[in-house]
Design a protein around this motif. Structure first.
Motif, PDB file in Angstrom:
ATOM      1  N   TYR A  73    -114.314  48.853   6.801  1.00  0.00           N
ATOM      2  CA  TYR A  73    -114.983  49.865   6.056  1.00  0.00           C
ATOM      3  C   TYR A  73    -114.792  51.329   7.612  1.00  0.00           C
ATOM      4  CZ  TYR A  73    -118.247  47.136   3.825  1.00  0.00           C
ATOM      5  OH  TYR A  73    -118.717  45.355   3.171  1.00  0.00           O
ATOM      6  N   GLN A  82    -123.100  52.157   2.820  1.00  0.00           N
ATOM      7  CA  GLN A  82    -124.563  50.207   2.032  1.00  0.00           C
ATOM      8  C   GLN A  82    -124.348  49.544   3.330  1.00  0.00           C
ATOM      9  OE1 GLN A  82    -121.771  50.489  -0.929  1.00  0.00           O
ATOM     10  NE2 GLN A  82    -124.133  50.983  -2.985  1.00  0.00           N
ATOM     11  N   ALA A  83    -123.027  49.455   3.354  1.00  0.00           N
ATOM     12  CA  ALA A  83    -122.606  48.035   4.501  1.00  0.00           C
ATOM     13  C   ALA A  83    -123.807  47.942   5.886  1.00  0.00           C
ATOM     14  CB  ALA A  83    -121.150  48.137   5.148  1.00  0.00           C
ATOM     15  N   PHE A  85    -126.987  49.625   6.341  1.00  0.00           N
ATOM     16  CA  PHE A  85    -128.220  49.585   5.806  1.00  0.00           C
ATOM     17  C   PHE A  85    -127.877  48.009   5.245  1.00  0.00           C
ATOM     18  CE2 PHE A  85    -128.390  53.769   4.112  1.00  0.00           C
ATOM     19  CZ  PHE A  85    -129.285  54.647   5.372  1.00  0.00           C
ATOM     20  N   GLN A  86    -127.397  47.204   4.655  1.00  0.00           N
ATOM     21  CA  GLN A  86    -127.362  46.018   4.217  1.00  0.00           C
ATOM     22  C   GLN A  86    -127.526  44.830   5.806  1.00  0.00           C
ATOM     23  OE1 GLN A  86    -124.326  45.452   1.880  1.00  0.00           O
ATOM     24  NE2 GLN A  86    -125.068  46.407   0.138  1.00  0.00           N
ATOM     25  N   ALA A  87    -126.752  45.670   7.059  1.00  0.00           N
ATOM     26  CA  ALA A  87    -127.032  45.196   8.137  1.00  0.00           C
ATOM     27  C   ALA A  87    -127.973  44.891   8.862  1.00  0.00           C
ATOM     28  CB  ALA A  87    -125.432  45.559   8.661  1.00  0.00           C
ATOM     29  N   GLY A  88    -128.733  45.834   7.984  1.00  0.00           N
ATOM     30  CA  GLY A  88    -130.201  46.432   8.978  1.00  0.00           C
ATOM     31  C   GLY A  88    -130.336  47.889   9.707  1.00  0.00           C
ATOM     32  N   ASP A  90    -132.096  51.619  10.082  1.00  0.00           N
ATOM     33  CA  ASP A  90    -132.882  51.805   9.545  1.00  0.00           C
ATOM     34  C   ASP A  90    -132.206  53.518   8.808  1.00  0.00           C
ATOM     35  OD1 ASP A  90    -135.273  50.635  10.136  1.00  0.00           O
ATOM     36  OD2 ASP A  90    -134.473  50.443  12.312  1.00  0.00           O
ATOM     37  N   LEU A 167    -127.879  56.276  -3.173  1.00  0.00           N
ATOM     38  CA  LEU A 167    -128.996  55.428  -2.249  1.00  0.00           C
ATOM     39  C   LEU A 167    -129.647  56.637  -1.541  1.00  0.00           C
ATOM     40  CD1 LEU A 167    -126.149  55.297   1.112  1.00  0.00           C
ATOM     41  CD2 LEU A 167    -127.410  52.929  -0.373  1.00  0.00           C
ATOM     42  N   GLN A 170    -133.123  55.479   0.897  1.00  0.00           N
ATOM     43  CA  GLN A 170    -132.471  55.528   2.945  1.00  0.00           C
ATOM     44  C   GLN A 170    -133.122  56.663   3.106  1.00  0.00           C
ATOM     45  OE1 GLN A 170    -132.110  52.927   3.088  1.00  0.00           O
ATOM     46  NE2 GLN A 170    -131.746  51.398   1.233  1.00  0.00           N
ATOM     47  N   ASP A 319    -123.723  46.359  12.942  1.00  0.00           N
ATOM     48  CA  ASP A 319    -123.206  45.041  12.733  1.00  0.00           C
ATOM     49  C   ASP A 319    -123.189  43.954  14.195  1.00  0.00           C
ATOM     50  OD1 ASP A 319    -120.853  46.788  14.083  1.00  0.00           O
ATOM     51  OD2 ASP A 319    -118.972  44.865  13.557  1.00  0.00           O
ATOM     52  N   ARG A 326    -133.488  41.477  14.075  1.00  0.00           N
ATOM     53  CA  ARG A 326    -133.073  41.702  12.551  1.00  0.00           C
ATOM     54  C   ARG A 326    -133.303  40.187  12.308  1.00  0.00           C
ATOM     55  NH1 ARG A 326    -135.179  46.254  13.246  1.00  0.00           N
ATOM     56  NH2 ARG A 326    -133.877  48.136  12.182  1.00  0.00           N
TER      57      ARG A 326
END
Length: 329
Positions: A73, A82-83, A85-88, A90, A167, A170, A319, A326
């Motif tokens: 990325y 996106q990555a 947010f997917q990783a955790g 906020d 998004l 978000q 990451d 989480r």
């Protein structure tokens, strides 16, 4: 006369003792009900390539000093957000720069020279033209022997409206990368078209001039600049021991360097409770404030925070940090 002096002295000492006890009871986190929950994680520029900070200056081309890539990325792109947010994450922080055709490109540097295959500034190009450049062109981890992202960044520079549309649920922290009041006015015009509920998911920070211009047009949006920070924290340092929260601390954004945070009355839990009640986000950044992009990027960094800390955390490596929270319980 001596008798009255003794009486006065004893009353003074008693009053001072009462004041000290009051200050302690009114500001000690030890006597505060645990806040519970998890920290608010803010991913700086999404999931990005990181680099050594040694010897860095404002003119350093950071793309030329990245660490060996651990993920594919590039900062300030929709895939990187996106990555994150997917990783955790906020919240994702992103940088904006004006374009020739009156839009905002999401890009960090003052010029395009370091990261891309063109020169100049974003203001020299239309958004459509910026879509044709390669924002991965200049990245190297081995002093120019290889360029792992060259050819892979074409079309990846997004416009701000594109990010918000892609998004829509978000939260974002938008960084105005200048001290130009005109950019604050331009951003205010753009944001004023958004629904009120969407504006609640956004905050803006940057130079004093654009933030003042933005705030005058959109007084309800959460903002931060050095001026807004000082107008909040200086009176709080003077009177916060009483529990007083200045009006300038309401509905704003505070980025607190970790070395300054312990000086704040009630740090951490009482302070966080007071600011939360005032509608303010508190984000802790690394260091002493000389570099507000310094973050908590390793498990060892997190150990420097107070036990059970539940405020905001600025990180360049979502990451690595998000799994510490989480994946619990």
């Amino acid at each position: 006369m001596n008798r009255w002096k003794r009486i006065f002295k004893s009353k003074f000492v008693f009053g001072l003792a009462v004041l000290i006890v009051f200050i302690y009871l009114n500001n000690s986190s030890l006597l505060t009900k645990p806040r519970g929950g998890e920290p608010l994680l803010l991913a700086h520029r999404g999931l990005a390539q990181t680099f050594t900070m040694e010897g860095i200056t404002n003119d350093t081309c950071t793309a030329e000093r990245i660490y060996e890539p651990e993920h594919p990325y590039l900062e300030n792109t929709i895939p990187s957000m996106q990555a994150a947010f997917q990783a955790g994450a906020d919240i994702v922080e992103l940088d904006i720069k004006p374009t020739k055709d009156g839009q905002f490109a999401v890009f960090h540097d003052w010029t395009l020279d370091c990261r891309t295959n063109v020169t100049g500034k974003t203001i020299d190009y239309t958004m459509a033209e910026l879509k044709n450049i390669d924002i991965g062109y200049g990245y190297t981890a081995d002093n120019g022997q290889t360029y792992p992202f060259r050819g892979k960044g074409i079309g990846l520079m997004p416009a701000l409206d594109e990010v918000l549309a892609h998004l829509p649920e978000q939260s974002f922290l938008i960084h105005i990368k200048s001290n130009d009041s005109g950019e604050g006015e331009q951003l205010a015009q753009f944001l004023s078209r958004l629904p009120e509920e969407r504006l609640k998911q956004l905050a803006v920070y940057g130079g004093d001039e654009p933030i003042a211009a933005l705030q005058s047009e959109l007084p309800g949006i959460r903002v931060m600049s050095m001026a807004t920070m000082k107008s909040c924290l200086i009176p709080y340092l003077a009177g916060g021991w009483t529990g007083y929260v200045p009006a300038a601390c309401h509905n704003t954004e505070l980025h607190i360097p970790e070395k300054i945070a312990p000086l704040l009355w009630g740090w951490p839990d009482r302070f966080l409770n007071r600011m939360e009640k005032a509608g303010t986000h508190v984000i802790v950044v690394g260091g002493d404030g000389s570099d507000f992009s310094s973050g908590f990027d390793t498990p060892e960094d997190i150990e420097r925070l107070p036990d059970d800390y539940t405020g905001g955390i600025w990180t360049n490596r979502i990451d690595r940090i998000a799994p510490l929270y989480r994946d619990e319980g």
